[in-house]
Motif scaffolding. Structure first.
Motif, PDB file in Angstrom:
ATOM      1  N   HIS A 138       0.816  -1.220   0.000  1.00  0.00           N
ATOM      2  CA  HIS A 138       0.000   0.000   0.000  1.00  0.00           C
ATOM      3  C   HIS A 138       0.846   1.264   0.000  1.00  0.00           C
ATOM      4  CE1 HIS A 138      -4.426  -0.290   0.249  1.00  0.00           C
ATOM      5  NE2 HIS A 138      -4.172  -1.567   0.462  1.00  0.00           N
ATOM      6  N   SER A 139       1.995   1.213   0.643  1.00  0.00           N
ATOM      7  CA  SER A 139       2.832   2.414   0.717  1.00  0.00           C
ATOM      8  C   SER A 139       3.784   2.532  -0.471  1.00  0.00           C
ATOM      9  CB  SER A 139       3.646   2.399   2.013  1.00  0.00           C
ATOM     10  OG  SER A 139       4.667   1.419   1.957  1.00  0.00           O
ATOM     11  N   GLY A 140       3.734   1.565  -1.390  1.00  0.00           N
ATOM     12  CA  GLY A 140       4.634   1.600  -2.539  1.00  0.00           C
ATOM     13  C   GLY A 140       6.052   1.182  -2.198  1.00  0.00           C
ATOM     14  N   SER A 141       6.223   0.483  -1.059  1.00  0.00           N
ATOM     15  CA  SER A 141       7.559   0.050  -0.649  1.00  0.00           C
ATOM     16  C   SER A 141       7.926  -1.313  -1.222  1.00  0.00           C
ATOM     17  CB  SER A 141       7.652   0.001   0.886  1.00  0.00           C
ATOM     18  OG  SER A 141       7.459   1.285   1.431  1.00  0.00           O
ATOM     19  N   THR A 143      -5.226   6.095   4.776  1.00  0.00           N
ATOM     20  CA  THR A 143      -5.482   6.747   3.481  1.00  0.00           C
ATOM     21  C   THR A 143      -4.229   7.462   2.978  1.00  0.00           C
ATOM     22  OG1 THR A 143      -7.803   7.080   4.098  1.00  0.00           O
ATOM     23  CG2 THR A 143      -6.949   8.408   2.282  1.00  0.00           C
ATOM     24  N   ALA A 144      -3.506   8.094   3.907  1.00  0.00           N
ATOM     25  CA  ALA A 144      -2.253   8.753   3.527  1.00  0.00           C
ATOM     26  C   ALA A 144      -1.235   7.737   3.033  1.00  0.00           C
ATOM     27  CB  ALA A 144      -1.700   9.524   4.723  1.00  0.00           C
ATOM     28  N   MET A 145      -1.190   6.567   3.668  1.00  0.00           N
ATOM     29  CA  MET A 145      -0.273   5.512   3.245  1.00  0.00           C
ATOM     30  C   MET A 145      -0.605   5.038   1.833  1.00  0.00           C
ATOM     31  SD  MET A 145       0.538   1.879   5.148  1.00  0.00           S
ATOM     32  CE  MET A 145       1.118   2.722   6.632  1.00  0.00           C
ATOM     33  N   THR A 146      -1.890   4.879   1.561  1.00  0.00           N
ATOM     34  CA  THR A 146      -2.325   4.462   0.227  1.00  0.00           C
ATOM     35  C   THR A 146      -1.981   5.521  -0.811  1.00  0.00           C
ATOM     36  OG1 THR A 146      -4.145   3.182   1.194  1.00  0.00           O
ATOM     37  CG2 THR A 146      -4.301   3.721  -1.147  1.00  0.00           C
TER      38      THR A 146
END
Length: 349
Positions: free
Chosen positions: A61-64, A217-220
């Motif tokens: 979700h965080s693009g990591s 939501t910020a993580m997404t």
């Protein structure tokens, strides 16, 4: 048109795998396998592995990237489990003590891992793979050097170094699986692991709720478009770090859940055997490299565990040769290659 739309949304690889699983279930009774037992085995393996697959969700979700560094979380869980035994904790309560003891290790290892991934954006998968393999190699030495003294764990002759496989009888073996278990085939020792399923459902619900909070939501948003997220005032590095810590902690809990169902703790190179199956399961379920949901976890774990459970039985009965490992490798690596080489826009297709 409707069938084309369904195939487009569900994905051709997943459609093929689901069809293959359905074929295995149909073929099982034909070749003489006990279908009830096979279904029960799939359910049990789902309960063992689902939390480990859930651990993939925060980092995706965080693009990591896909968490090829999940052995760090597994090592934290192993440290918690071995310490719980060393301290003399017994029975089901030792499972929760193991989680409590594993948490500081997961926070520490996850924090360092997340810091490293923030320093090398764009090369996360390569670094994660290196970190995972290096940590396993390092712990192969540490399991021999750490000052454990419990006779349950140490080698009998030397009294030093931990055994490769440690029985969890009398400790947290079956701590969740035996809770409110429902008989499926008692004659063959087959029960529905109600406690383990409920524990996964609780964690999955918590993850779903978190992803719908402001922080989630910020993580997404960071995973979907980091430049837009940064322009909106979101601390991208902080969100990525949080996701890695969450993933590492869930990995620690996940290996403890796996152990309580399996009945044994395996050290040394064993964590290396959990990485590809876990990554493959989330991808088979429909996750992309920047989007994963709870249904992806559930569907992927069921499909993957169905394949690795049913293939040996059906194939061995049909051709008198065990090809399960070949099928597992083809599916694991094939789905990973498919996910990493396709161009993803806005999620899975």
């Amino acid at each position: 048109m409707e069938r084309f739309s369904f195939a487009s949304r569900f994905g051709l690889p997943r459609t093929i795998i689901a069809g293959f699983v359905l074929l295995l279930f149909v073929m099982a009774p034909i070749v003489g396998a006990d279908l009830t037992m096979q279904v029960g085995n799939v359910i049990n393996r789902f309960s063992w592995n689902a939390v480990l697959v859930l651990a993939m969700v925060p980092m995706i979700h965080s693009g990591s990237s896909l968490n090829f560094g999940i052995p760090l979380g597994i090592i934290a869980g192993l440290l918690g489990g071995t310490l719980a035994i060393q301290l003399g904790a017994t029975g089901p309560v030792s499972f929760f003590i193991a989680i409590l003891l594993a948490t500081p290790f997961a926070l520490l290892l996850g924090g360092g891992y997340g810091w490293l991934l923030n320093r090398i954006k764009g090369g996360e998968m390569m670094i994660a793979t290196y970190v995972g393999l290096a940590s396993i190699a390092f712990m192969c030495m540490m399991w021999l050097l750490l000052p454990y003294t419990s006779p349950t764990m140490v080698w009998g002759l030397s009294g030093k170094g931990l055994r490769t496989t440690i029985s969890l009888d009398g400790f947290y073996g079956g701590a969740l699986a035996n809770f409110l278990q429902i008989p499926i085939d008692p004659a063959n020792g087959l029960y529905f692991p109600t406690g383990a399923i409920l524990f996964f459902a609780l964690l999955a619900l918590g993850m779903w709720a978190f992803l719908h909070t402001k922080t989630g939501t910020a993580m997404t948003a960071v995973g979907s478009n980091p430049l837009f997220a940064r322009a909106s005032g979101i601390n991208v590095d902080k969100m990525r770090l949080l996701s890695v810590i969450m993933s590492t902690w869930l990995g620690a809990v996940g290996i403890l859940v796996y152990q309580q169902g399996f009945g044994f703790m395996q050290l040394y190179m064993a964590p290396n055997n959990m990485t590809l199956p876990t990554v493959a399961a989330i991808l088979i379920g429909g996750a992309a490299v920047n989007k994963a949901t709870i249904p992806h976890v559930i569907i992927g774990t069921i499909l993957y565990q169905s394949v690795v459970t049913l293939t040996p039985t059906v194939m061995t009965a049909m051709i008198h040769m065990d090809v399960s490992e070949v099928v597992r490798i083809i599916i694991s690596n094939g789905m990973i290659v498919y996910a990493l080489t396709r161009k993803v826009k806005g999620g899975s297709r």
